[in-house]
Write a protein that holds these residues in place. Structure first.
Motif, PDB file in Angstrom:
ATOM      1  N   MET A 177       0.936  -1.132   0.016  1.00 34.97           N
ATOM      2  CA  MET A 177       0.062   0.102  -0.017  1.00 34.97           C
ATOM      3  C   MET A 177       0.968   1.262  -0.080  1.00 34.97           C
ATOM      4  SD  MET A 177      -3.003   1.555   2.297  1.00 34.97           S
ATOM      5  CE  MET A 177      -4.519   0.335   2.204  1.00 34.97           C
ATOM      6  N   LEU A 178       1.977   1.285   0.711  1.00 31.92           N
ATOM      7  CA  LEU A 178       2.901   2.300   0.704  1.00 31.92           C
ATOM      8  C   LEU A 178       3.387   2.790  -0.480  1.00 31.92           C
ATOM      9  CD1 LEU A 178       4.355   4.588   2.282  1.00 31.92           C
ATOM     10  CD2 LEU A 178       6.135   2.853   2.885  1.00 31.92           C
ATOM     11  N   THR A 179       3.780   1.904  -1.172  1.00 36.24           N
ATOM     12  CA  THR A 179       4.266   1.794  -2.607  1.00 36.24           C
ATOM     13  C   THR A 179       3.298   2.268  -3.643  1.00 36.24           C
ATOM     14  OG1 THR A 179       5.697  -0.212  -2.634  1.00 36.24           O
ATOM     15  CG2 THR A 179       5.199   0.461  -4.643  1.00 36.24           C
ATOM     16  N   LEU A 180       1.927   2.099  -3.457  1.00 29.01           N
ATOM     17  CA  LEU A 180       1.222   2.721  -4.360  1.00 29.01           C
ATOM     18  C   LEU A 180       0.741   4.382  -3.946  1.00 29.01           C
ATOM     19  CD1 LEU A 180      -1.211   2.494  -6.360  1.00 29.01           C
ATOM     20  CD2 LEU A 180      -2.659   1.784  -4.536  1.00 29.01           C
ATOM     21  N   TYR A 181       0.928   4.420  -2.656  1.00 23.76           N
ATOM     22  CA  TYR A 181       0.924   5.940  -2.168  1.00 23.76           C
ATOM     23  C   TYR A 181       1.805   6.543  -2.840  1.00 23.76           C
ATOM     24  CZ  TYR A 181       1.142   9.780   0.977  1.00 23.76           C
ATOM     25  OH  TYR A 181       0.946  10.955   1.440  1.00 23.76           O
ATOM     26  N   LEU A 182       3.015   6.073  -2.502  1.00 26.10           N
ATOM     27  CA  LEU A 182       4.126   6.894  -3.030  1.00 26.10           C
ATOM     28  C   LEU A 182       4.206   7.056  -4.607  1.00 26.10           C
ATOM     29  CD1 LEU A 182       7.034   5.541  -0.791  1.00 26.10           C
ATOM     30  CD2 LEU A 182       6.104   7.647  -0.460  1.00 26.10           C
ATOM     31  N   ARG A 206       1.631   7.501  -6.419  1.00 23.91           N
ATOM     32  CA  ARG A 206       0.707   8.679  -6.828  1.00 23.91           C
ATOM     33  C   ARG A 206       0.890   9.828  -6.209  1.00 23.91           C
ATOM     34  NH1 ARG A 206      -5.073   5.444  -7.726  1.00 23.91           N
ATOM     35  NH2 ARG A 206      -3.950   3.839  -8.801  1.00 23.91           N
ATOM     36  N   ALA A 207       1.551   9.951  -5.078  1.00 23.91           N
ATOM     37  CA  ALA A 207       1.908  11.357  -4.255  1.00 23.91           C
ATOM     38  C   ALA A 207       2.673  12.204  -5.025  1.00 23.91           C
ATOM     39  CB  ALA A 207       2.553  10.857  -2.969  1.00 23.91           C
ATOM     40  N   ARG A 208       2.382  13.564  -4.840  1.00 25.14           N
ATOM     41  CA  ARG A 208       3.211  14.435  -5.569  1.00 25.14           C
ATOM     42  C   ARG A 208       3.551  15.703  -4.366  1.00 25.14           C
ATOM     43  NH1 ARG A 208      -0.392  18.261  -9.122  1.00 25.14           N
ATOM     44  NH2 ARG A 208      -2.298  17.708  -8.180  1.00 25.14           N
ATOM     45  N   ILE A 209       4.662  16.258  -4.392  1.00 22.89           N
ATOM     46  CA  ILE A 209       4.939  17.470  -3.756  1.00 22.89           C
ATOM     47  C   ILE A 209       4.428  18.683  -4.457  1.00 22.89           C
ATOM     48  CG2 ILE A 209       6.944  18.721  -3.104  1.00 22.89           C
ATOM     49  CD1 ILE A 209       8.399  16.217  -2.749  1.00 22.89           C
ATOM     50  N   CYS A 214      -4.888  25.449  -2.816  1.00 19.55           N
ATOM     51  CA  CYS A 214      -5.236  26.106  -3.876  1.00 19.55           C
ATOM     52  C   CYS A 214      -4.395  25.821  -5.027  1.00 19.55           C
ATOM     53  CB  CYS A 214      -4.927  27.764  -3.630  1.00 19.55           C
ATOM     54  SG  CYS A 214      -5.877  28.737  -5.073  1.00 19.55           S
ATOM     55  N   GLU A 215      -3.125  25.831  -4.972  1.00 19.75           N
ATOM     56  CA  GLU A 215      -2.226  25.247  -5.920  1.00 19.75           C
ATOM     57  C   GLU A 215      -2.753  23.849  -6.833  1.00 19.75           C
ATOM     58  OE1 GLU A 215       0.830  25.685  -8.739  1.00 19.75           O
ATOM     59  OE2 GLU A 215       0.353  27.125  -7.417  1.00 19.75           O
ATOM     60  N   ALA A 216      -3.006  22.980  -5.724  1.00 17.02           N
ATOM     61  CA  ALA A 216      -3.202  21.611  -6.090  1.00 17.02           C
ATOM     62  C   ALA A 216      -4.762  21.624  -6.876  1.00 17.02           C
ATOM     63  CB  ALA A 216      -3.259  20.666  -4.886  1.00 17.02           C
ATOM     64  N   GLY A 217      -5.590  22.495  -6.616  1.00 16.38           N
ATOM     65  CA  GLY A 217      -6.949  22.399  -7.230  1.00 16.38           C
ATOM     66  C   GLY A 217      -7.627  21.499  -6.585  1.00 16.38           C
ATOM     67  N   VAL A 218      -7.777  21.436  -5.320  1.00  9.13           N
ATOM     68  CA  VAL A 218      -8.634  20.536  -4.597  1.00  9.13           C
ATOM     69  C   VAL A 218      -9.947  20.843  -4.504  1.00  9.13           C
ATOM     70  CG1 VAL A 218      -6.707  19.667  -3.193  1.00  9.13           C
ATOM     71  CG2 VAL A 218      -8.371  21.341  -2.307  1.00  9.13           C
ATOM     72  N   ASP A 219     -10.862  19.887  -4.394  1.00  9.76           N
ATOM     73  CA  ASP A 219     -12.440  20.267  -4.198  1.00  9.76           C
ATOM     74  C   ASP A 219     -12.690  20.559  -2.784  1.00  9.76           C
ATOM     75  OD1 ASP A 219     -13.088  20.207  -7.058  1.00  9.76           O
ATOM     76  OD2 ASP A 219     -13.000  17.976  -7.014  1.00  9.76           O
ATOM     77  N   PHE A 220     -11.967  19.710  -1.897  1.00 10.87           N
ATOM     78  CA  PHE A 220     -11.893  19.584  -0.486  1.00 10.87           C
ATOM     79  C   PHE A 220     -10.918  19.633   0.453  1.00 10.87           C
ATOM     80  CE2 PHE A 220     -15.398  16.948  -2.641  1.00 10.87           C
ATOM     81  CZ  PHE A 220     -16.439  17.654  -2.186  1.00 10.87           C
ATOM     82  N   VAL A 221     -10.892  20.630   1.554  1.00 12.26           N
ATOM     83  CA  VAL A 221      -9.880  20.565   2.803  1.00 12.26           C
ATOM     84  C   VAL A 221     -10.659  19.671   3.774  1.00 12.26           C
ATOM     85  CG1 VAL A 221      -8.578  21.720   4.104  1.00 12.26           C
ATOM     86  CG2 VAL A 221      -8.629  22.312   1.632  1.00 12.26           C
ATOM     87  N   ILE A 222     -10.306  18.660   4.023  1.00 14.00           N
ATOM     88  CA  ILE A 222     -10.912  18.038   5.600  1.00 14.00           C
ATOM     89  C   ILE A 222     -10.126  18.238   6.725  1.00 14.00           C
ATOM     90  CG2 ILE A 222     -11.683  15.729   6.260  1.00 14.00           C
ATOM     91  CD1 ILE A 222     -12.597  16.830   3.275  1.00 14.00           C
ATOM     92  N   THR A 223     -10.727  18.750   7.773  1.00 11.59           N
ATOM     93  CA  THR A 223      -9.966  18.991   8.983  1.00 11.59           C
ATOM     94  C   THR A 223     -10.858  19.072  10.025  1.00 11.59           C
ATOM     95  OG1 THR A 223      -8.640  20.772  10.015  1.00 11.59           O
ATOM     96  CG2 THR A 223     -10.469  21.360   8.721  1.00 11.59           C
ATOM     97  N   LEU A 224     -10.150  18.860  11.361  1.00  8.78           N
ATOM     98  CA  LEU A 224     -10.745  18.972  12.513  1.00  8.78           C
ATOM     99  C   LEU A 224     -10.677  20.077  13.265  1.00  8.78           C
ATOM    100  CD1 LEU A 224     -10.753  15.402  14.000  1.00  8.78           C
ATOM    101  CD2 LEU A 224     -12.555  16.520  13.097  1.00  8.78           C
TER     102      LEU A 224
END
Length: 91
Positions: free
Chosen positions: A1-6, A8-11, A34-44
């Motif tokens: 799973m970590l390999t798949l994450y790495l 697809r991950a981008r800085i 904003c730079e990543a163009g996300v639709d959602f920020v999930i936070t507590l």
């Protein structure tokens, strides 16, 4: 799973700093979102970052100095995000 994450991950290094919060860490999160163009920020983080969104729509709109929209996304708690996914028919 970590390999798949790495694979697809981008800085993301924001080109523009979003100064929408008194908390510099929140402003950094907003800048990356904003730079990543996300639709959602999930936070507590109910105290700071969630309060930046519109209370009804949960949306935040980032504008440049001339008032032009740069990006928009929703700031949600995990529970609100799950409800959003259900409303979208994804759960």
């Amino acid at each position: 799973m970590l390999t798949l994450y790495l694979q697809r991950a981008r800085i993301i290094e924001p080109k523009v700093y979003v100064n929408a919060s008194d908390d510099p860490e929140d402003s950094e999160v907003l800048s990356v979102a904003c730079e990543a163009g996300v639709d959602f920020v999930i936070t507590l983080d109910n105290k700071d970052i969630i309060s930046l969104g519109d209370p009804k729509t949960k949306e935040i709109i980032i504008e440049d100095e001339e008032g032009n929209e740069v990006c928009r996304f929703k700031i949600l708690t995990p529970g609100e995000f799950l409800a959003e996914l259900k409303n979208m028919g994804l759960l």
